[in-house]
Design an enzyme around this catalytic site. Structure first.
Site, PDB file in Angstrom:
ATOM      1  CB  CYS A 168      -5.535  -3.178  -8.298  1.00  0.00           C
ATOM      2  SG  CYS A 168      -5.198  -4.730  -7.992  1.00  0.00           S
ATOM      3  NE  ARG A 214      -4.493   2.437  -6.686  1.00  0.00           N
ATOM      4  CZ  ARG A 214      -5.386   3.115  -6.058  1.00  0.00           C
ATOM      5  NH1 ARG A 214      -5.213   4.181  -5.608  1.00  0.00           N
ATOM      6  NH2 ARG A 214      -6.156   2.508  -5.392  1.00  0.00           N
ATOM      7  CD1 TRP A 223       0.593  -5.542  -5.405  1.00  0.00           C
ATOM      8  CD2 TRP A 223      -1.053  -6.718  -4.132  1.00  0.00           C
ATOM      9  NE1 TRP A 223       1.344  -6.117  -4.307  1.00  0.00           N
ATOM     10  CE2 TRP A 223       0.173  -6.799  -3.443  1.00  0.00           C
ATOM     11  CE3 TRP A 223      -2.053  -7.490  -3.632  1.00  0.00           C
ATOM     12  CZ2 TRP A 223       0.369  -7.593  -2.047  1.00  0.00           C
ATOM     13  CZ3 TRP A 223      -2.128  -7.854  -2.318  1.00  0.00           C
ATOM     14  CH2 TRP A 223      -1.074  -7.949  -1.658  1.00  0.00           C
ATOM     15  CG  ASN A 247      -8.781  -1.562  -8.738  1.00  0.00           C
ATOM     16  OD1 ASN A 247      -8.249  -2.025  -9.590  1.00  0.00           O
ATOM     17  ND2 ASN A 247      -8.506  -0.070  -8.690  1.00  0.00           N
ATOM     18  N   GLY A 248     -10.392  -4.983  -6.160  1.00  0.00           N
ATOM     19  CA  GLY A 248     -11.112  -5.431  -4.955  1.00  0.00           C
ATOM     20  C   GLY A 248     -11.162  -6.900  -5.121  1.00  0.00           C
ATOM     21  CD  GLU A 267       7.310   4.144  10.084  1.00  0.00           C
ATOM     22  OE1 GLU A 267       7.486   4.547   8.863  1.00  0.00           O
ATOM     23  OE2 GLU A 267       6.331   3.271  10.239  1.00  0.00           O
ATOM     24  CE  LYS A 321       8.779   3.330   5.679  1.00  0.00           C
ATOM     25  NZ  LYS A 321       7.694   3.317   6.934  1.00  0.00           N
ATOM     26  CD  GLU A 370       7.592   0.002   4.236  1.00  0.00           C
ATOM     27  OE1 GLU A 370       6.387  -0.499   3.946  1.00  0.00           O
ATOM     28  OE2 GLU A 370       7.898   1.107   4.726  1.00  0.00           O
ATOM     29  CG  HIS A 377      11.526 -10.289  29.238  1.00  0.00           C
ATOM     30  ND1 HIS A 377      11.116 -10.941  30.546  1.00  0.00           N
ATOM     31  CD2 HIS A 377      11.744  -9.210  29.659  1.00  0.00           C
ATOM     32  CE1 HIS A 377      11.305 -10.107  31.548  1.00  0.00           C
ATOM     33  NE2 HIS A 377      11.786  -9.111  30.881  1.00  0.00           N
ATOM     34  CE  LYS A 381       2.342   5.970  -0.458  1.00  0.00           C
ATOM     35  NZ  LYS A 381       3.261   6.002   0.549  1.00  0.00           N
TER      36      LYS A 381
END
Length: 602
Positions: free
Chosen positions: A2, A27, A73, A99-100, A479, A483, A486, A502, A597
């Site tokens: 947001c 964002r 968002w 926001n929140g 990592e 990438k 996402e 395993h 973001k």
């Protein structure tokens, strides 16, 4: 997550708000809207989708000198025009962006607003109705806003306009970022300084629990008791040109390419005139007094913490643990006698990390925030701060912040090791070795043509893929897999190569891409053995390997760098593989679905 913008006192309010929202697109959001008013008319325009969809609904009649805007968002209610911000009170007098997450919105609705009609399904609409409720009890707007805020539990950044007084924006925050920008004859509100840098570089921070009354000529900050707070502005030192793509098709590619320059900037920022590593002496003293370092982070920053754990331990001889913020905050392990906390966050606003910082600060423990954003919440509230000096990172998929975090942690570990007279630290010429690593990163970045073709060959149609490695290569595998998943939406996982038998090897079938990272001599034969095992089950294998460990047939060869800095180089192919796989599949590299973001709610 947001974004909020607001302005009072400028006749080009609509244009400024839209441009500000465009700066906040990084964002993450699924809808957007603005409210603009002058002395006699007002306009509320909202749209599901991108800012371009909103712009298509704004015509020349949408003018005014005061306004608020928002990118949403979804948390409560699906993405839709009805649920987009700004929201209005039932009688339409009050307009609010938020926001929140309001934790007690359902309770507030039952206590105060049971007879109200709601247009959408958001917790935000409860908030603006609550302001109207208290206004009807005879309170003026400021007091009604303060009373509403006092009833709300959770995280919030609010911007409120009263149509009966079109000269004021009322602002409040708790756990969510919000700034006031100071202009000439106007003032602005924004959740990120980047949104309003075209208007001003002078910003005033707001602390949790404060109420701010913003007019074109003044900014009045009050605490919860009504006491007026005086606070000087700070200058946001961000180059606007750093925020533009320039000739790049996507921010992510630009930011991948900027990593070598970031390494060189870190050398410059953290060495003195003699070329020695330079770190704040009080920070060093605090670290030297500690018996264990706890790295607290989320997502990519967590992976940077894992990749740095062995580096810090070997250079500083202090034990290190890396923890996920969202787990640590509610399930804190048994701590050592003298813990020191390091918080890694690109934005400095990560909500899960902040709630850990609040708890550890209450316990009296020292803390360091390593972030890209000076003046961010985690930076302000930690005992110490070290900046990444990476420049704005706009793409949702973090790249240069990850490598910068590893580099800055290595700087810190080197300084501690030197202060303790640890042999490995004394013999490690960090400025020189980091320069060599920057050159090696340049070499890998220039392998775009090779890596693009490999991404096409391996990942054009697959549904899933695996990265494997051991020790630090395992952490880099995590990592690289993040990438890939996402932004390309391939189900990608990073695994410790020795753990395949395993359980995970059961997922390998004909054509499954398995990418092995090999940079450590002692474990290289074992990882190669694991690659042969998955090949025998039909896997399509790809090897990323340091030059001194390479063999005929290996696809991606990494230049040799110091063992402490290998993660800086080995991650580059993973970043580029994700980028080119996403292009091949036709997705938006910078704005992956469902992601934001800056994650500013827990």
């Amino acid at each position: 997550m947001c974004g909020i913008v607001g302005i009072v006192g400028n006749s080009k309010a609509a244009d400024i708000l839209v441009k500000g929202l465009e700066k906040l697109e990084y964002r993450g959001y699924d809808s957007a809207g603005i409210f603009v008013a002058d002395s006699s008319t007002d306009h509320l325009v909202k749209s599901q989708g991108r800012i371009k969809d909103l712009k298509g609904k704004i015509d020349s009649s949408v003018q005014g000198k005061i306004g608020i805007g928002h990118t949403r968002w979804a948390t409560h209610g699906e993405p839709s025009e009805q649920n987009a911000h700004p929201h209005t009170s039932e009688n339409g007098r009050f307009v609010l962006v938020h926001n929140g997450v309001i934790e007690n919105y359902d309770e507030l609705k039952k206590i105060f607003l049971e007879s109200d009609h709601f247009y959408g399904e958001t917790d935000t609409e409860i908030a603006v109705h609550l302001v109207e409720y208290f206004s009807k009890q005879g309170l003026d707007t400021k007091e009604a806003f303060k009373q509403a805020v006092a009833e709300i539990r959770g995280s919030y950044a609010f911007g409120l306009i009263d149509k009966e007084d079109r000269t004021v924006i009322y602002v409040a925050k708790n756990k969510s970022p919000l700034l006031i920008g100071l202009g000439e004859g106007f003032n602005v509100v924004c959740s990120d300084a980047m949104a309003m840098l075209e208007q001003t570089n002078q910003f005033v921070e707001i602390n949790d629990g404060e109420i701010v009354i913003v007019t074109k000529d003044s900014v009045q900050i009050e605490d919860q008791t009504g006491t007026i707070i005086e606070r000087s502005p700070y200058e946001a030192k961000i180059d606007l040109s750093d925020m533009e793509k320039g000739t790049y098709p996507y921010y992510m590619l630009k930011e991948i390419d900027e990593q070598p320059a970031t390494m060189r900037r870190i050398i410059s920022e953290y060495t003195d005139e003699t070329g020695a590593v330079a770190v704040d002496q009080e920070l060093l003293t605090s670290l030297l007094a500690s018996d264990r370092i706890y790295i607290i982070a989320c997502g990519t920053s967590y992976h940077a913490g894992l990749a740095s754990k062995q580096i810090i331990e070997q250079l500083s001889q202090i034990p290190v643990e890396a923890h996920l913020s969202s787990e640590f905050g509610y399930n804190m392990p048994l701590l050592s006698q003298k813990p020191f906390f390091i918080f890694l966050s690109q934005s400095g606003e990560t909500a899960d990390s902040r709630q850990v910082l609040v708890k550890t600060s209450e316990m009296g423990y020292p803390s360091l925030t390593i972030t890209n954003v000076a003046g961010s919440t985690l930076s302000r509230e930690a005992t110490y701060t070290m900046l990444l000096h990476a420049g704005p990172e706009i793409a949702v998929a973090s790249t240069k912040a990850y490598t910068a975090q590893i580099a800055v942690l290595t700087v810190l570990a080197k300084a501690v090791g030197e202060a303790k007279d640890v042999l490995s630290a004394k013999s490690f010429d960090l400025p020189m070795e980091l320069g060599i690593a920057a050159n090696a990163m340049d070499v890998m970045i220039n392998e775009k043509e090779l890596i693009s073709q490999l991404a096409i060959d391996y990942l054009s149609t697959t549904r899933n893929a695996f990265y494997i490695g051991r020790s630090e290569d395992y952490y880099v595998s995590m990592e690289a897999a993040l990438k890939l998943k996402e932004i390309s939406y391939i189900q990608a996982e990073g695994f410790a190569a020795g753990e395949l038998k395993h359980g995970t090897i059961a997922l390998v079938e004909d054509g499954t891409p398995v990418i092995g990272i090999i940079t450590e001599a002692v474990t290289a034969p074992h990882t190669r053995g694991n690659l042969r095992e998955v090949e025998s089950r039909g896997a399509h294998t790809l090897v990323i390997v340091s030059e001194e460990l390479s063999k005929e047939g290996d696809q991606i060869i990494l230049p040799v760098v110091h063992q402490f800095l290998r993660p800086l180089v080995s991650v580059i192919p993973g970043q580029l593989i994700a980028y080119f796989a996403t292009l091949e599949r036709g997705y938006d590299v910078d704005k992956p679905r469902n992601l934001a973001k800056s994650v500013t709610v827990e």
